[in-house]
Design a protein around this motif. Structure first.
Motif, PDB file in Angstrom:
ATOM      1  N   VAL A  49       1.058  -1.360  -0.092  1.00 29.45           N
ATOM      2  CA  VAL A  49       0.299  -0.116  -0.175  1.00 29.45           C
ATOM      3  C   VAL A  49       1.067   1.442   0.160  1.00 29.45           C
ATOM      4  O   VAL A  49       0.663   1.885  -0.578  1.00 29.45           O
ATOM      5  N   GLU A  50       1.890   1.369   0.908  1.00 25.15           N
ATOM      6  CA  GLU A  50       2.634   2.407   1.112  1.00 25.15           C
ATOM      7  C   GLU A  50       3.432   3.216  -0.573  1.00 25.15           C
ATOM      8  O   GLU A  50       3.462   4.047  -1.145  1.00 25.15           O
ATOM      9  N   ARG A  51       3.771   2.093  -1.262  1.00 23.41           N
ATOM     10  CA  ARG A  51       4.714   1.950  -1.899  1.00 23.41           C
ATOM     11  C   ARG A  51       3.825   2.438  -3.641  1.00 23.41           C
ATOM     12  O   ARG A  51       4.133   3.113  -4.234  1.00 23.41           O
ATOM     13  N   THR A  52       2.509   1.595  -3.258  1.00 21.82           N
ATOM     14  CA  THR A  52       1.872   2.252  -4.492  1.00 21.82           C
ATOM     15  C   THR A  52       1.242   3.826  -4.472  1.00 21.82           C
ATOM     16  O   THR A  52       1.181   4.254  -4.985  1.00 21.82           O
ATOM     17  N   VAL A  53       0.772   3.907  -3.473  1.00 22.28           N
ATOM     18  CA  VAL A  53      -0.010   5.036  -2.980  1.00 22.28           C
ATOM     19  C   VAL A  53       1.264   6.040  -3.107  1.00 22.28           C
ATOM     20  O   VAL A  53       0.964   7.535  -3.512  1.00 22.28           O
ATOM     21  N   GLU A  54       2.399   6.227  -2.727  1.00 24.81           N
ATOM     22  CA  GLU A  54       3.207   7.249  -2.705  1.00 24.81           C
ATOM     23  C   GLU A  54       3.643   7.299  -4.389  1.00 24.81           C
ATOM     24  O   GLU A  54       4.056   8.094  -4.531  1.00 24.81           O
ATOM     25  N   LYS A  55       3.406   6.124  -5.580  1.00 33.41           N
ATOM     26  CA  LYS A  55       3.400   6.426  -6.721  1.00 33.41           C
ATOM     27  C   LYS A  55       1.734   6.740  -7.484  1.00 33.41           C
ATOM     28  O   LYS A  55       2.360   8.034  -8.448  1.00 33.41           O
ATOM     29  N   ILE A  56       1.027   6.605  -6.586  1.00 33.61           N
ATOM     30  CA  ILE A  56      -0.361   7.133  -7.586  1.00 33.61           C
ATOM     31  C   ILE A  56      -0.406   8.324  -7.268  1.00 33.61           C
ATOM     32  O   ILE A  56      -0.840   9.681  -8.015  1.00 33.61           O
ATOM     33  N   VAL A  57      -1.177   8.133  -5.690  1.00 33.09           N
ATOM     34  CA  VAL A  57      -1.813   9.533  -5.551  1.00 33.09           C
ATOM     35  C   VAL A  57      -0.900  10.989  -5.965  1.00 33.09           C
ATOM     36  O   VAL A  57      -1.574  12.046  -6.098  1.00 33.09           O
ATOM     37  N   PRO A  58       0.784  11.097  -5.342  1.00 34.30           N
ATOM     38  CA  PRO A  58       1.016  12.970  -6.072  1.00 34.30           C
ATOM     39  C   PRO A  58       0.328  12.584  -7.458  1.00 34.30           C
ATOM     40  O   PRO A  58       0.683  13.868  -7.645  1.00 34.30           O
ATOM     41  N   GLN A  59       0.063  11.547  -7.953  1.00 34.88           N
ATOM     42  CA  GLN A  59       0.146  11.887  -9.746  1.00 34.88           C
ATOM     43  C   GLN A  59      -1.493  12.545  -9.770  1.00 34.88           C
ATOM     44  O   GLN A  59      -1.504  13.017 -10.093  1.00 34.88           O
ATOM     45  N   LEU A  60      -1.989  11.567  -8.506  1.00 36.08           N
ATOM     46  CA  LEU A  60      -3.573  12.494  -9.127  1.00 36.08           C
ATOM     47  C   LEU A  60      -3.700  14.125  -8.405  1.00 36.08           C
ATOM     48  O   LEU A  60      -4.550  14.783  -9.211  1.00 36.08           O
ATOM     49  N   VAL A  61      -3.356  14.443  -7.209  1.00 37.56           N
ATOM     50  CA  VAL A  61      -2.852  15.591  -6.719  1.00 37.56           C
ATOM     51  C   VAL A  61      -2.737  16.886  -7.399  1.00 37.56           C
ATOM     52  O   VAL A  61      -3.217  18.007  -8.184  1.00 37.56           O
ATOM     53  N   THR A  62      -1.552  15.766  -8.228  1.00 40.24           N
ATOM     54  CA  THR A  62      -0.697  17.310  -9.270  1.00 40.24           C
ATOM     55  C   THR A  62      -1.143  17.666 -10.310  1.00 40.24           C
ATOM     56  O   THR A  62      -1.625  18.712 -10.706  1.00 40.24           O
ATOM     57  N   VAL A  63      -2.533  16.840 -10.663  1.00 39.59           N
ATOM     58  CA  VAL A  63      -3.202  17.788 -12.240  1.00 39.59           C
ATOM     59  C   VAL A  63      -4.753  18.238 -11.740  1.00 39.59           C
ATOM     60  O   VAL A  63      -5.849  18.864 -12.589  1.00 39.59           O
ATOM     61  N   VAL A  64      -4.785  18.384 -10.646  1.00 41.11           N
ATOM     62  CA  VAL A  64      -6.137  19.487 -10.029  1.00 41.11           C
ATOM     63  C   VAL A  64      -5.650  20.684 -10.290  1.00 41.11           C
ATOM     64  O   VAL A  64      -4.876  21.333  -9.720  1.00 41.11           O
ATOM     65  N   LYS A  65      -6.821  20.970 -10.989  1.00 44.55           N
ATOM     66  CA  LYS A  65      -6.071  22.916 -11.145  1.00 44.55           C
ATOM     67  C   LYS A  65      -7.815  24.041 -10.767  1.00 44.55           C
ATOM     68  O   LYS A  65      -8.751  23.153 -10.730  1.00 44.55           O
ATOM     69  N   GLU A  66      -7.126  25.440  -9.855  1.00 46.02           N
ATOM     70  CA  GLU A  66      -7.993  25.843 -10.067  1.00 46.02           C
ATOM     71  C   GLU A  66      -8.850  27.116 -11.093  1.00 46.02           C
ATOM     72  O   GLU A  66      -8.069  27.366 -11.432  1.00 46.02           O
ATOM     73  N   VAL A  67      -9.722  26.623 -11.510  1.00 46.35           N
ATOM     74  CA  VAL A  67     -10.297  27.165 -13.005  1.00 46.35           C
ATOM     75  C   VAL A  67     -10.804  28.320 -12.382  1.00 46.35           C
ATOM     76  O   VAL A  67     -12.154  28.588 -11.949  1.00 46.35           O
ATOM     77  N   GLN A  68     -10.897  29.700 -12.897  1.00 46.83           N
ATOM     78  CA  GLN A  68     -11.473  30.913 -12.269  1.00 46.83           C
ATOM     79  C   GLN A  68     -13.107  31.660 -13.361  1.00 46.83           C
ATOM     80  O   GLN A  68     -12.708  31.544 -14.661  1.00 46.83           O
ATOM     81  N   VAL A  69     -13.997  31.346 -13.177  1.00 51.17           N
ATOM     82  CA  VAL A  69     -15.075  31.122 -13.961  1.00 51.17           C
ATOM     83  C   VAL A  69     -15.932  32.812 -13.459  1.00 51.17           C
ATOM     84  O   VAL A  69     -16.106  32.493 -12.414  1.00 51.17           O
ATOM     85  N   PRO A  70     -15.834  33.602 -14.715  1.00 51.67           N
ATOM     86  CA  PRO A  70     -16.401  34.781 -14.398  1.00 51.67           C
ATOM     87  C   PRO A  70     -17.863  34.836 -13.774  1.00 51.67           C
ATOM     88  O   PRO A  70     -18.569  34.464 -14.804  1.00 51.67           O
ATOM     89  N   VAL A  71     -18.171  35.166 -13.264  1.00 51.34           N
ATOM     90  CA  VAL A  71     -19.868  35.247 -12.583  1.00 51.34           C
ATOM     91  C   VAL A  71     -20.151  36.585 -13.601  1.00 51.34           C
ATOM     92  O   VAL A  71     -19.607  37.645 -13.214  1.00 51.34           O
ATOM     93  N   PRO A  72     -21.382  36.299 -14.095  1.00 51.39           N
ATOM     94  CA  PRO A  72     -22.303  37.100 -14.840  1.00 51.39           C
ATOM     95  C   PRO A  72     -23.020  38.032 -14.042  1.00 51.39           C
ATOM     96  O   PRO A  72     -23.488  38.136 -12.814  1.00 51.39           O
ATOM     97  N   TYR A  73     -22.771  39.674 -14.544  1.00 45.86           N
ATOM     98  CA  TYR A  73     -23.482  40.733 -13.847  1.00 45.86           C
ATOM     99  C   TYR A  73     -25.240  40.713 -13.550  1.00 45.86           C
ATOM    100  O   TYR A  73     -25.937  40.211 -15.222  1.00 45.86           O
ATOM    101  N   ASN A  74     -25.765  40.635 -12.735  1.00 48.92           N
ATOM    102  CA  ASN A  74     -27.289  40.446 -12.524  1.00 48.92           C
ATOM    103  C   ASN A  74     -27.478  41.801 -13.183  1.00 48.92           C
ATOM    104  O   ASN A  74     -26.904  42.749 -13.318  1.00 48.92           O
ATOM    105  N   ASP A  75     -28.680  42.093 -13.765  1.00 49.88           N
ATOM    106  CA  ASP A  75     -29.620  43.951 -14.355  1.00 49.88           C
ATOM    107  C   ASP A  75     -29.115  44.627 -13.062  1.00 49.88           C
ATOM    108  O   ASP A  75     -28.875  46.217 -13.591  1.00 49.88           O
ATOM    109  N   SER A  76     -29.499  44.425 -11.870  1.00 49.24           N
ATOM    110  CA  SER A  76     -28.793  45.482 -10.754  1.00 49.24           C
ATOM    111  C   SER A  76     -27.467  45.611 -10.746  1.00 49.24           C
ATOM    112  O   SER A  76     -27.124  46.735 -10.186  1.00 49.24           O
ATOM    113  N   GLU A  77     -26.891  45.229 -11.009  1.00 45.40           N
ATOM    114  CA  GLU A  77     -25.236  44.994 -11.740  1.00 45.40           C
ATOM    115  C   GLU A  77     -24.750  46.098 -12.204  1.00 45.40           C
ATOM    116  O   GLU A  77     -23.961  47.266 -12.462  1.00 45.40           O
TER     117      GLU A  77
END
Length: 262
Positions: A49-77
């Motif tokens: 388990v230790e050796r498998t997690v060391e090799k696979i989990v970091p790859q899973l975490v490194t591909v996670v990206k934060e994407v900023q999506v613009p929020v549309p203005y409503n009529d009042s804004e």
């Protein structure tokens, strides 16, 4: 990245990964015990388990990206943005009477690119002096260029050096399409620039190709507090000028009057 930082999708993927690792470990353990029955089962599982997690989990975490999506203005804004961007072009008109006294009249709109000031014809008289206050220290003298009582609008020319105003007063575009039910805002100017009136409402009728020149637009955003001031749509374009309570002379008619000055 900490476990608590993972979102729902990432936790599901991690659970699937853990199940996959467990299945692999179970298979390896079974083979290991068959080959070497004396080996400790717990040590074999932990090591796999230790050796498998060391090799696979970091790859899973490194591909996670934060994407900023613009929020549309409503009529009042959008309306708030239109007000903030257009307000510097709205000013109070002042008249100097024959006896030298100064009185405040209607609000109005400065068209800085055309060097004109548009306002309601209410209380406008010929052969008197008019001026604007753009701030406490600067006044702009005016000369009456046109007054149309039937349409209820007066147009003044801006006199003097206007170079400094080009940087502070926005150019207001004219709206070409005005439809029933669209949101509009009427702006006015007060003698103290700290409390300028405004009124948000809707158009109660539309303007189209079959409309006769001088047809008035009706809106609940046109009232005595914003008399002479502009009515704008939610992107800051000029819909028209308030000439009477509830009535607006549309931008198309204003354009014809402005063109007649040339």
């Amino acid at each position: 990245m900490q476990l608590e930082d993972l979102n729902h999708s990432q936790l599901v993927l991690l659970a699937i990964l853990a199940s996959f690792v467990t299945a692999i470990a179970t298979g390896i353990l079974t083979v290991s015990l068959l080959v070497n029955p004396d080996q400790s089962a717990s040590q074999t599982i932990n090591r796999v388990v230790e050796r498998t997690v060391e090799k696979i989990v970091p790859q899973l975490v490194t591909v996670v990206k934060e994407v900023q999506v613009p929020v549309p203005y409503n009529d009042s804004e959008k309306i708030v943005r239109a007000i903030n961007s257009s307000s510097p072009a709205v000013a109070k008109l002042y008249i100097i009477s024959v006896d030298g006294s100064v009185s405040a009249l209607n609000s109005g709109l400065i068209l800085i690119d055309k060097k004109l000031f548009l306002t309601s014809a209410t209380n406008i008289k010929d052969n008197l002096s008019y001026f604007l206050k753009v701030d406490q220290d600067q006044k702009i003298t005016l000369s009456l260029a046109l007054i149309d009582r039937a349409k209820g609008v007066a147009i003044f020319r801006l006199n003097g050096d206007l170079g400094s105003l080009d940087k502070t007063i926005p150019v207001i575009a004219f709206s070409k399409t005005n439809t029933t039910g669209q949101t509009v805002v009427g702006l006015g100017a007060s003698e103290s620039a700290d409390n300028n009136p405004l009124s948000v409402g809707i158009l109660l009728n539309s303007e189209n190709a079959s409309s006769t020149p001088g047809t008035f637009l009706k809106t609940n955003s046109a009232n005595s507090d914003t008399m002479g001031g502009p009515v704008l749509n939610n992107i800051g374009q000029l819909v028209g000028i308030t000439v009477k309570t509830g009535l607006v002379l549309p931008a198309s008619s204003l354009s014809l009057l402005i063109d007649s000055l040339k």
